[in-house]
Motif scaffolding. Structure first.
Motif, PDB file in Angstrom:
ATOM      1  N   CYS A   1      10.468   7.041 -16.653  1.00 20.89           N
ATOM      2  CA  CYS A   1      10.130   5.793 -15.962  1.00 20.89           C
ATOM      3  C   CYS A   1       8.619   5.667 -15.892  1.00 20.89           C
ATOM      4  N   ASP A   2       8.177   4.456 -15.552  1.00 20.99           N
ATOM      5  CA  ASP A   2       6.742   4.203 -15.384  1.00 20.99           C
ATOM      6  C   ASP A   2       6.322   4.250 -13.915  1.00 20.99           C
ATOM      7  N   ALA A   3       7.270   4.105 -12.996  1.00 22.16           N
ATOM      8  CA  ALA A   3       6.975   4.142 -11.561  1.00 22.16           C
ATOM      9  C   ALA A   3       8.260   4.486 -10.818  1.00 22.16           C
ATOM     10  N   LEU A   4       8.072   5.038  -9.641  1.00 19.73           N
ATOM     11  CA  LEU A   4       9.202   5.401  -8.788  1.00 19.73           C
ATOM     12  C   LEU A   4       9.125   4.578  -7.510  1.00 19.73           C
ATOM     13  N   LEU A   5      10.216   3.882  -7.170  1.00 17.29           N
ATOM     14  CA  LEU A   5      10.335   3.155  -5.912  1.00 17.29           C
ATOM     15  C   LEU A   5      11.504   3.786  -5.158  1.00 17.29           C
ATOM     16  N   THR A   6      11.204   4.481  -4.059  1.00 14.36           N
ATOM     17  CA  THR A   6      12.250   5.253  -3.397  1.00 14.36           C
ATOM     18  C   THR A   6      12.240   5.062  -1.895  1.00 14.36           C
ATOM     19  N   ASP A   7      13.449   5.067  -1.349  1.00 16.61           N
ATOM     20  CA  ASP A   7      13.582   5.098   0.105  1.00 16.61           C
ATOM     21  C   ASP A   7      13.087   6.458   0.593  1.00 16.61           C
TER      22      ASP A   7
ATOM     23  N   HIS B   1       7.020  14.768 -10.018  1.00 19.07           N
ATOM     24  CA  HIS B   1       5.595  15.022 -10.261  1.00 19.07           C
ATOM     25  C   HIS B   1       5.349  16.383 -10.902  1.00 19.07           C
ATOM     26  N   GLU B   2       6.324  17.262 -10.867  1.00 20.66           N
ATOM     27  CA  GLU B   2       6.152  18.531 -11.551  1.00 20.66           C
ATOM     28  C   GLU B   2       6.029  18.346 -13.063  1.00 20.66           C
ATOM     29  N   SER B   3       6.712  17.325 -13.592  1.00 22.60           N
ATOM     30  CA  SER B   3       6.603  17.044 -15.031  1.00 22.60           C
ATOM     31  C   SER B   3       5.733  15.823 -15.321  1.00 22.60           C
ATOM     32  N   ARG B   4       5.593  14.927 -14.343  1.00 17.69           N
ATOM     33  CA  ARG B   4       4.742  13.731 -14.508  1.00 17.69           C
ATOM     34  C   ARG B   4       3.809  13.621 -13.300  1.00 17.69           C
ATOM     35  N   PRO B   5       2.745  14.401 -13.244  1.00 15.14           N
ATOM     36  CA  PRO B   5       1.898  14.427 -12.039  1.00 15.14           C
ATOM     37  C   PRO B   5       1.309  13.070 -11.669  1.00 15.14           C
ATOM     38  N   GLY B   6       0.996  12.248 -12.626  1.00 14.06           N
ATOM     39  CA  GLY B   6       0.323  10.992 -12.312  1.00 14.06           C
ATOM     40  C   GLY B   6       1.243   9.805 -12.131  1.00 14.06           C
ATOM     41  N   LEU B   7       2.547  10.003 -12.052  1.00 17.85           N
ATOM     42  CA  LEU B   7       3.490   8.889 -11.960  1.00 17.85           C
ATOM     43  C   LEU B   7       3.291   8.139 -10.641  1.00 17.85           C
ATOM     44  N   PRO B   8       3.088   6.810 -10.689  1.00 16.72           N
ATOM     45  CA  PRO B   8       2.957   6.027  -9.455  1.00 16.72           C
ATOM     46  C   PRO B   8       4.254   6.067  -8.643  1.00 16.72           C
ATOM     47  N   VAL B   9       4.084   6.211  -7.330  1.00 14.83           N
ATOM     48  CA  VAL B   9       5.238   6.237  -6.426  1.00 14.83           C
ATOM     49  C   VAL B   9       4.991   5.247  -5.292  1.00 14.83           C
ATOM     50  N   LEU B  10       5.989   4.401  -5.032  1.00 15.89           N
ATOM     51  CA  LEU B  10       5.947   3.476  -3.902  1.00 15.89           C
ATOM     52  C   LEU B  10       7.131   3.811  -2.992  1.00 15.89           C
ATOM     53  N   TYR B  11       6.807   4.140  -1.751  1.00 14.19           N
ATOM     54  CA  TYR B  11       7.855   4.465  -0.788  1.00 14.19           C
ATOM     55  C   TYR B  11       8.240   3.219   0.001  1.00 14.19           C
ATOM     56  N   MET B  12       9.506   3.145   0.404  1.00 11.17           N
ATOM     57  CA  MET B  12       9.976   2.049   1.256  1.00 11.17           C
ATOM     58  C   MET B  12      10.874   2.647   2.341  1.00 11.17           C
ATOM     59  N   SER B  13      10.842   2.020   3.518  1.00 11.17           N
ATOM     60  CA  SER B  13      11.659   2.522   4.617  1.00 11.17           C
ATOM     61  C   SER B  13      11.778   1.475   5.703  1.00 11.17           C
ATOM     62  N   GLY B  14      12.881   1.551   6.431  1.00 12.15           N
ATOM     63  CA  GLY B  14      13.032   0.740   7.630  1.00 12.15           C
ATOM     64  C   GLY B  14      12.236   1.299   8.789  1.00 12.15           C
ATOM     65  N   TYR B  15      11.860   2.603   8.722  1.00  4.07           N
ATOM     66  CA  TYR B  15      10.922   3.166   9.689  1.00  4.07           C
ATOM     67  C   TYR B  15       9.521   2.673   9.349  1.00  4.07           C
ATOM     68  N   SER B  16       8.685   2.564  10.396  1.00  4.15           N
ATOM     69  CA  SER B  16       7.312   2.149  10.128  1.00  4.15           C
ATOM     70  C   SER B  16       6.528   3.312   9.545  1.00  4.15           C
TER      71      SER B  16
ATOM     72  N   MET C   1       4.306  -3.454  -5.649  1.00  5.56           N
ATOM     73  CA  MET C   1       4.659  -2.718  -6.856  1.00  5.56           C
ATOM     74  C   MET C   1       3.557  -2.835  -7.892  1.00  5.56           C
ATOM     75  N   GLY C   2       3.014  -4.047  -8.027  1.00  4.49           N
ATOM     76  CA  GLY C   2       1.943  -4.251  -9.008  1.00  4.49           C
ATOM     77  C   GLY C   2       0.690  -3.476  -8.657  1.00  4.49           C
ATOM     78  N   SER C   3       0.393  -3.356  -7.333  1.00  2.00           N
ATOM     79  CA  SER C   3      -0.814  -2.633  -6.923  1.00  2.00           C
ATOM     80  C   SER C   3      -0.642  -1.122  -7.016  1.00  2.00           C
ATOM     81  N   SER C   4       0.582  -0.650  -7.250  1.00  2.00           N
ATOM     82  CA  SER C   4       0.808   0.789  -7.371  1.00  2.00           C
ATOM     83  C   SER C   4       0.277   1.343  -8.679  1.00  2.00           C
ATOM     84  N   PHE C   5       0.162   0.484  -9.709  1.00  2.84           N
ATOM     85  CA  PHE C   5      -0.318   0.946 -11.015  1.00  2.84           C
ATOM     86  C   PHE C   5      -1.835   0.922 -11.026  1.00  2.84           C
TER      87      PHE C   5
END
Length: 645
Positions: free
Chosen positions: A562-568, A584-599, A629-633
């Motif tokens: 994948c090019d980015a990870l979007l995960t709860d 990140h062990e195999s793709r250290p620079g992969l962009p990650v965006l977290y999402m949650s109902g918690y603040s 998502m766009g600003s994650s790259f």
């Protein structure tokens, strides 16, 4: 006849002098003073010689008793007989007197038993030392020691009593002890006197008394009866200890414990609110985005679009309520932005109009000109709501509540500003009521944490302290004016934004960048919400791989990349953070965006996420997600997909 008296007198006198000689000689021998105490030795010899003389006289009397020779005239025989009888009597009297004393003779004695005298001296010394110690204790103790007669008059008053009650000894001795008590204390003193008269030995109690200047003294009393030589009660001895500070410390400790319990309850409430908000925000995210999808499909159907707008507005209000709940429990981050005070006032009016009650006349006076401040909109609403609710509670029988917004010029010399503000022009919000009002003492303490005038169980004492914290954090100040029976006005001053910057609403009008076919691995355990996210990203130009758990996500990554990870963040079995760490062990620079109902604030304080990660809070709109998502790259990243087949 006189010869017999002469004989008996000589024998008695001989025995008496011999006994006296032994009484003096034996102690001398035991104490080793036969050589050193010459006066006592001479006295013993005199007694001994007298005993010998009278023994010889008795012997001569016996020898000559049957002889008919009268060498001595009869008159002298009678005189010597009676002299011997008197001497014997005096000796017997001396012997009786001596037996009454622990030493041989007191005061000017020719001989004193040194051991007995030493014991007496030691006893006297101990008695004097004990008396001196008691005098020192009475003189220098901080406790008041008071003597009272049977009639209730003060007859003893130590320096501790002077310090405690302010009366000098010469002022109060002779006065009744009742000068220290109020009517309730008089009844208590009468009861104590009756208990002493019934024979109670010691009485302990706590009560309030009053000093000379009228200052109340919280004191602990120990009362004991005083008896005369005949054993009759002649008065009472009272030891009074000031426990005002101890009671204040105990009350403070109780208040601290109560505040601790309040804080623990608030912490539990915060955790509960965070958990509820997480699930509720997931639901709201589904409602909001499907409503937006339906609105897009309802083009040309104005009636349907109108209905969907009502649904969307209701969802927005629910989102705001959730944020306020998290803000109140300190589980939300502060998200300041440029806020129009008139708009904030209108939103609060809409909320209060449905909840404040028909007995309250709610009036809103917006500013004639737009006024913008830089603050968190949720916290701004919370300030107005807290003040409005307090105003409502101050008007149980009804009244008028006025919310105003305007600008005010300050010269920096205003009184009662908390905290003080520099001179300048500020945005001002006013919350006024026609309620019960407050005293000056109450108004001075209302911003203290946990201070409340409401009955137990009706208030936490956190509302106004929260208001104070929000306002001061935004660089503002508060002023309170209140009169009992008239009402209260709170004035909130905030810095004005003269040139409003691009904030939350402005950013939402930006066009999100195109996904350009990048592959996003979406990990969301809520299946319905996963479909919503997938639909948004696909419409935004992304290629989406969807997983409902951590293991499935890792499998998809190994197969397709994948090019980015979007995960709860919070998921069963494997958290979103752990999924990212493995990838990140195999793709250290992969962009990650977290999402949650918690603040993010709550997740940061619980160390679930670091503070500098890319994060989007549920519920979010399609535009919010695409922009984030766009600003994650990283800037300049090649748009060509880097996925593996």
């Amino acid at each position: 006849m006189p010869e017999q008296l002469f004989l008996v007198g000589n024998l008695g006198t001989m025995i008496t002098y011999a006994a006296l000689s032994a009484v003096v000689t034996v102690p001398l021998a035991r104490s080793g003073q036969l050589r050193s105490n010459r006066l006592a030795v001479v006295t013993a010899l005199i007694f001994l010689s007298s005993s010998v003389v009278h023994g010889l006289h008795a012997y001569i009397s016996v020898v000559n008793l049957d002889q008919d020779a009268h060498a001595v005239p009869m008159i002298w025989v009678w005189i010597l007989a009676w002299w011997n009888v008197v001497t014997c009597a005096i000796g017997l009297w001396y012997w009786a007197v001596r037996r009454r004393y622990r030493v041989q003779v007191r005061g000017g004695a020719i001989f004193v038993d040194p051991r007995g005298e030493q014991r007496l001296a030691e006893a006297d010394a101990r008695e004097q030392q004990a008396r001196a110690m008691l005098e020192a204790v009475v003189e220098h103790t901080d406790d008041a020691i008071i003597g009272v007669s049977l009639g209730g008059a003060v007859n003893a008053w130590n320096p501790g009593a002077e310090r405690l009650f302010g009366w000098a000894a010469d002022e109060i001795i002779g006065r009744p002890i009742t000068v220290l008590a109020d009517p309730e204390g008089l009844d208590q003193q009468m009861d104590i006197a009756q208990r002493l008269a019934r024979g109670e030995r010691g009485i302990h109690y706590e009560s309030r008394r009053y000093a000379k200047d009228g200052t109340p003294v919280e004191a602990s009393f120990s009362v004991a009866p005083v008896r005369d030589a005949a054993g009759e009660i002649s008065g009472a001895a009272i030891v009074v200890r000031d426990v005002t500070a101890a009671k204040a410390a105990a009350e403070q400790q109780r208040a601290v414990e109560e505040r601790t319990h309040q804080a623990q309850r608030m912490e539990a409430l915060g955790k509960l609110a965070g958990g509820v908000a997480h699930d509720f925000n997931n639901i709201l995210a589904i409602i909001v985005n499907y409503t937006d999808f339906a609105t897009e499909q309802a083009a040309g159907n104005d009636a349907l679009r109108g209905d969907l707008e009502h649904v969307r507005n209701a969802a927005d209000r629910a989102i705001n309520l959730t944020r306020q709940l998290l803000t109140f429990t300190r589980g939300d981050t502060i998200q300041p932005q440029d806020v129009d005070l008139n708009a904030a006032l209108a939103e609060v009016q809409a909320m209060l109009g449905r909840t404040i009650g028909e007995h309250i006349n709610l009036i809103t006076v917006p500013s004639a000109e737009p006024i913008t401040v830089h603050a968190d909109p949720g916290q701004l609403q919370q300030v107005l709501l807290n003040l409005a609710i307090n105003a409502r509670d101050a008007m149980p029988d009804g009244g008028t509540l006025v919310l105003e917004a305007n600008a005010a010029a300050l010269d920096g010399e205003e009184l009662d500003m908390q905290p003080p503000l520099a001179a300048g022009t500020y945005a001002r919000m006013l919350v006024s009521d026609t309620g019960e009002g407050m005293s000056a003492e109450t108004a001075a303490r209302i911003f203290e944490p946990f201070y409340t005038t409401k009955p137990r169980g009706k208030g936490t004492g956190l509302g106004l302290s929260t208001v104070y914290g929000i306002v001061t954090e935004a660089g503002g100040s508060l002023n309170v004016y209140s009169e009992l029976g008239v009402g209260t006005t709170f004035r909130i001053y905030l810095p004005i934004v003269t040139a409003p910057g691009r904030s939350g609403p402005a950013a939402s009008r930006q066009e999100p960048p195109d996904g350009a076919g990048r592959t996003v691995l979406v990990v969301e355990d809520e299946a319905v919400l996963a479909r919503v996210v997938t639909r948004i990203l696909v419409n935004g130009g992304y290629h989406v791989l969807t997983a409902t758990g951590g293991e499935e996500a890792l499998t998809l990554f190994r197969l397709h990349g994948c090019d980015a990870l979007l995960t709860d963040v919070i998921m069963p079995e494997m958290s979103g953070r752990r999924v990212a760490e493995v990838i990140h062990e195999s793709r250290p620079g992969l962009p990650v965006l977290y999402m949650s109902g918690y603040s993010n604030g709550l997740l940061g304080t619980t160390h679930v996420l670091d503070g500098d990660i890319a994060f989007i809070e549920k519920p979010f709109t399609a535009v919010d997600l695409l922009l984030k998502m766009g600003s994650s790259f990283p800037q300049g990243t090649n748009v060509e997909s880097t996925t593996v087949s």
